[in-house]
Design an enzyme around this catalytic site. Structure first.
Site, PDB file in Angstrom:
ATOM      1  N   GLY A   1      66.178  68.690 110.116  1.00 30.96           N
ATOM      2  CA  GLY A   1      64.920  67.824 108.623  1.00 30.96           C
ATOM      3  C   GLY A   1      63.764  69.173 108.399  1.00 30.96           C
ATOM      4  N   GLU A   2      62.889  68.785 107.750  1.00 29.93           N
ATOM      5  CA  GLU A   2      62.105  69.987 107.040  1.00 29.93           C
ATOM      6  C   GLU A   2      60.437  70.293 108.315  1.00 29.93           C
ATOM      7  OE1 GLU A   2      61.854  72.799 105.453  1.00 29.93           O
ATOM      8  OE2 GLU A   2      59.368  72.694 105.320  1.00 29.93           O
TER       9      GLU A   2
ATOM     10  N   CYS B   1      73.605  73.072 103.295  1.00 34.69           N
ATOM     11  CA  CYS B   1      73.531  71.810 104.318  1.00 34.69           C
ATOM     12  C   CYS B   1      73.727  71.030 104.657  1.00 34.69           C
ATOM     13  CB  CYS B   1      72.142  71.917 104.890  1.00 34.69           C
ATOM     14  SG  CYS B   1      70.726  71.215 106.411  1.00 34.69           S
TER      15      CYS B   1
ATOM     16  N   HIS C   1      67.289  82.761 100.473  1.00 36.39           N
ATOM     17  CA  HIS C   1      68.448  82.687 100.464  1.00 36.39           C
ATOM     18  C   HIS C   1      68.705  82.808  99.058  1.00 36.39           C
ATOM     19  CE1 HIS C   1      68.400  80.302 104.172  1.00 36.39           C
ATOM     20  NE2 HIS C   1      68.310  79.223 104.109  1.00 36.39           N
TER      21      HIS C   1
ATOM     22  N   CYS D   1      69.243  70.329 100.421  1.00 36.42           N
ATOM     23  CA  CYS D   1      70.228  72.096 100.353  1.00 36.42           C
ATOM     24  C   CYS D   1      71.578  71.989 100.008  1.00 36.42           C
ATOM     25  CB  CYS D   1      69.752  72.681 101.710  1.00 36.42           C
ATOM     26  SG  CYS D   1      67.971  73.035 101.308  1.00 36.42           S
TER      27      CYS D   1
ATOM     28  N   CYS E   1      74.626  73.153 111.415  1.00 38.72           N
ATOM     29  CA  CYS E   1      73.299  71.949 111.184  1.00 38.72           C
ATOM     30  C   CYS E   1      73.544  70.867 111.327  1.00 38.72           C
ATOM     31  CB  CYS E   1      72.258  72.961 111.120  1.00 38.72           C
ATOM     32  SG  CYS E   1      70.446  72.413 111.344  1.00 38.72           S
TER      33      CYS E   1
ATOM     34  N   CYS F   1      67.122  64.339 106.498  1.00 35.90           N
ATOM     35  CA  CYS F   1      66.039  65.772 105.908  1.00 35.90           C
ATOM     36  C   CYS F   1      66.468  64.823 104.176  1.00 35.90           C
ATOM     37  CB  CYS F   1      66.777  66.704 105.597  1.00 35.90           C
ATOM     38  SG  CYS F   1      65.399  68.231 104.633  1.00 35.90           S
TER      39      CYS F   1
ATOM     40  N   CYS G   1      66.987  75.391 119.857  1.00 35.65           N
ATOM     41  CA  CYS G   1      66.532  75.135 118.562  1.00 35.65           C
ATOM     42  C   CYS G   1      66.484  72.551 118.281  1.00 35.65           C
ATOM     43  CB  CYS G   1      67.401  75.531 117.941  1.00 35.65           C
ATOM     44  SG  CYS G   1      67.645  75.225 116.053  1.00 35.65           S
TER      45      CYS G   1
ATOM     46  N   SER H   1      62.672  79.656 103.717  1.00 42.51           N
ATOM     47  CA  SER H   1      65.207  79.571 104.225  1.00 42.51           C
ATOM     48  C   SER H   1      64.289  80.040 102.420  1.00 42.51           C
ATOM     49  CB  SER H   1      65.196  78.581 104.534  1.00 42.51           C
ATOM     50  OG  SER H   1      64.667  78.258 105.696  1.00 42.51           O
TER      51      SER H   1
ATOM     52  N   GLU I   1      69.598  66.151 116.851  1.00 41.50           N
ATOM     53  CA  GLU I   1      70.578  67.298 117.441  1.00 41.50           C
ATOM     54  C   GLU I   1      69.416  68.510 118.208  1.00 41.50           C
ATOM     55  OE1 GLU I   1      73.510  69.407 114.791  1.00 41.50           O
ATOM     56  OE2 GLU I   1      73.951  67.388 114.334  1.00 41.50           O
TER      57      GLU I   1
HETATM   58  N1  SAH Z   1      64.120  73.078 106.757  1.00 34.28           N
HETATM   59  C1  SAH Z   1      64.184  73.986 107.479  1.00 34.28           C
HETATM   60  C2  SAH Z   1      64.787  73.863 108.430  1.00 34.28           C
HETATM   61  C3  SAH Z   1      65.770  73.548 109.266  1.00 34.28           C
HETATM   62  S1  SAH Z   1      67.107  74.350 108.686  1.00 34.28           S
HETATM   63  C4  SAH Z   1      64.508  75.158 106.540  1.00 34.28           C
HETATM   64  O1  SAH Z   1      64.884  74.669 105.501  1.00 34.28           O
HETATM   65  O2  SAH Z   1      64.301  76.432 106.880  1.00 34.28           O
HETATM   66  C5  SAH Z   1      67.089  75.991 109.732  1.00 34.28           C
HETATM   67  C6  SAH Z   1      68.226  77.098 108.356  1.00 34.28           C
HETATM   68  O3  SAH Z   1      70.073  77.351 108.516  1.00 34.28           O
HETATM   69  C7  SAH Z   1      67.903  77.455 107.383  1.00 34.28           C
HETATM   70  O4  SAH Z   1      67.235  78.781 106.753  1.00 34.28           O
HETATM   71  C8  SAH Z   1      68.293  76.397 107.026  1.00 34.28           C
HETATM   72  O5  SAH Z   1      68.561  76.585 105.382  1.00 34.28           O
HETATM   73  C9  SAH Z   1      70.177  76.967 107.427  1.00 34.28           C
HETATM   74  N2  SAH Z   1      70.738  76.652 107.423  1.00 34.28           N
HETATM   75  C10 SAH Z   1      71.179  74.938 107.281  1.00 34.28           C
HETATM   76  N3  SAH Z   1      72.514  75.196 106.463  1.00 34.28           N
HETATM   77  C11 SAH Z   1      73.097  76.183 106.819  1.00 34.28           C
HETATM   78  C12 SAH Z   1      74.483  77.362 106.653  1.00 34.28           C
HETATM   79  N4  SAH Z   1      75.694  75.595 106.216  1.00 34.28           N
HETATM   80  N5  SAH Z   1      74.862  77.719 107.035  1.00 34.28           N
HETATM   81  C13 SAH Z   1      73.618  78.091 107.266  1.00 34.28           C
HETATM   82  N6  SAH Z   1      72.746  78.657 106.867  1.00 34.28           N
HETATM   83  C14 SAH Z   1      72.392  77.273 107.288  1.00 34.28           C
END
Ligand code: SAH
Length: 348
Positions: A166-167, A126, A223, A123, A339, A119, A112, A221, A99
Site C-alpha cells: 500500500g501507499e 512492485c 528510484h 510501480c 513485497c 495498491c 514492516c 521512493s 503482510e
Molecule cells: N508505497 C510506498 C511504501 C511501500 S513499498 C512507497 O512506494 O514508498 C516500500 C519500498 O519498497 C518502496 O521504496 C518500494 O518502491 C520498494 N519496492 C517495492 N517493490 C520492490 C522490489 N521488487 N524491489 C525493491 N524494492 C521494491
C-alpha cells in the site's frame, strides 16, 4: 476517527483517547472508564471485552452492544533460518489479506506493516500493485499488525516502518490516526522517531504531513534521477514529477528539520550507470539526506534484476560524488517473497 463496521458497531481500537472518552460519556458512564478501557486495549492488549475484569459485567455487556473489537488471524507464518526475520500473512476480519515482516536489528525489532489491501500506484517492479487495490486499512488494522506480531513472535517491537503493501499517503487520515494511536502516552507509547513512513511521492500529502510535525522519518521512493526513467517505472511521476517532488521534500525538511531518506531500487541497465549516479548527486546536491540503495527484488511477473555487487558499485559512485548512501541489508532472504508476493499467491 469513529469507524463503523457493517453492523453499525464502532471500531473501538481506532478511537483516540479523547474519542473513546466522548463515546463512554455518551453511554452515561464515568470518564475514568474510558481510561481503563483504553489501557486494556492498548497496553494489556485485551482481545475481548470479557477480559476487562475491572469493569462490571453489565458495563462489559453494554460495550459489546456498541463496539466491535477487531483482531487479525495468522494465515501464514514464515520464519527465516538464516536470521530472525518472520513474515506474516494476516487475514483481516473481512477475509482480505495483508503482510507484515518482523526484522531483528542490533538496536531492536522493527516491524514492516501494510497500509492498504493492494495498491493503486502501479510501480512496475512492485508485486503489491499487481494483485490490484481492494481497500484502505483502518488505523486499527494497521495497529493490530504490530500488536499481533508482538504477541505471536513474543518479541518486543521498538520500531515500525510503513513499507508493506500500500501507499501510506493514499490512506492519509487512517495513517495519521494510526501514528497518533501508536505514539499515545496512554497506549503503546512508541516514539515516532522510531517510525518511518515511505511514499512513492504524492506531493500534496507531503506538504500536509510536514505541517503535522509528527517527528517521523520520511522515506521517499525515488528510484530514478530523471523524469523519463522514473515515469517508465513509476506512473505517479506523471502526476507529480521529480521537480515538484524535490520542492516538497525541501519544504518537508525546512518545516520538520528531519533528514529525508531516499529509496533507490537499483535495476540493471535502467538506473545504475555512473551517469545516473551523477544526475542523482546533482538532484540531491543541497539536501540533508541519505540514499538507501535496494537491489531490486525479483518478482516473477517482471524481468527486472540487480545484485548486491551492482548496488555496492552504485554506492561507490555516489560516495565519490559526496552523497551519503547505504545498501539495504537483506533480511530473511530465504523466505523473501518480494513485497506483496505472499498476498498475491494466497488470493489468486
Ligand atoms: N508505497 C510506498 C511504501 C511501500 S513499498 C512507497 O512506494 O514508498 C516500500 C519500498 O519498497 C518502496 O521504496 C518500494 O518502491 C520498494 N519496492 C517495492 N517493490 C520492490 C522490489 N521488487 N524491489 C525493491 N524494492 C521494491
Amino acid at each position: 476517527m469513529v469507524i463503523y463496521d457493517e453492523h453499525g458497531m464502532i471500531d473501538v481500537l481506532s478511537l483516540l483517547p479523547e474519542e473513546l472518552e466522548e463515546q463512554i460519556l455518551l453511554m452515561n458512564e464515568k470518564k475514568f472508564r474510558a481510561k481503563q478501557i483504553f489501557e486494556w486495549l492498548h497496553v494489556k492488549r485485551a482481545v475481548s471485552f470479557d477480559e476487562m475484569t475491572n469493569l462490571s459485567v453489565q458495563l462489559r455487556g453494554k460495550l459489546k452492544e456498541k463496539f466491535c473489537l477487531k483482531s487479525l488471524f495468522v494465515s501464514k507464518k514464515l520464519e527465516s533460518d538464516t536470521d530472525n526475520t518472520v513474515k506474516y500473512l494476516y487475514r483481516l476480519p473481512d477475509g482480505n489479506h495483508v503482510e507484515s515482516v518482523v526484522m531483528e536489528y542490533s538496536y531492536g525489532n522493527t516491524v514492516c506493516v501494510s497500509t492498504q489491501v493492494g495498491c493503486k500506484m502501479g510501480c512496475r517492479f512492485c508485486a503489491s500493485t499487481i494483485a490490484g487495490y481492494k481497500r484502505d486499512l483502518t488505523s486499527s488494522e494497521i495497529l493490530l499488525q504490530i500488536y499481533e506480531s508482538e504477541r505471536n513472535s513474543g518479541r518486543k517491537i521498538s520500531g515500525v516502518v510503513l513499507m508493506g503493501i500500500g501507499e501510506p499517503m493514499d490512506n492519509f487520515d487512517n495513517v495519521v490516526d494510526f501514528l497518533r494511536l501508536l505514539s499515545c502516552s496512554e497506549g503503546a507509547n512508541m516514539s515516532l522517531r522510531h517510525v518511518s513512513v515511505s511514499t512513492c511521492g504524492i506531493v500534496p500529502r507531503i506538504y500536509e504531513l510536514a505541517e503535522l510535525k509528527l517527528g517521523i522519518t520520511l522515506s521517499v521512493s525515488l528510484h530514478a534521477s530523471n523524469n523519463k526513467a522514473r515515469s517508465e517505472i513509476m506512473p505517479v511521476n506523471n502526476r507529480y514529477d521529480i521537480d515538484e517532488l524535490m520542492t516538497a521534500c525541501h519544504y518537508y525538511f525546512k518545516v520538520t528539520g528531519r533528514r529525508i531518506s531516499f529509496e533507490y531500487a537499483l535495476i540493471d541497465g535502467h538506473n545504475d550507470s555512473k551517469e545516473d549516479a551523477r544526475e542523482l548527486a546533482e538532484l540531491l546536491d543541497d539536501f540533508v539526506c541519505h540514499v538507501n540503495i535496494i537491489p531490486v527484488n525479483k518478482i516473477k511477473e517482471r524481468n527486472y534484476r540487480s545484485d548486491r555487487r551492482s548496488a555496492y558499485r552504485f554506492q561507490k559512485y555516489l560516495e565519490e560524488l559526496g552523497v551519503n548512501a547505504t545498501v539495504r541489508r537483506t533480511l530473511g532472504a530465504d523466505i523473501d517473497a518480494a513485497c506483496g508476493q505472499l498476498r498475491r499467491e494466497y488470493e489468486i
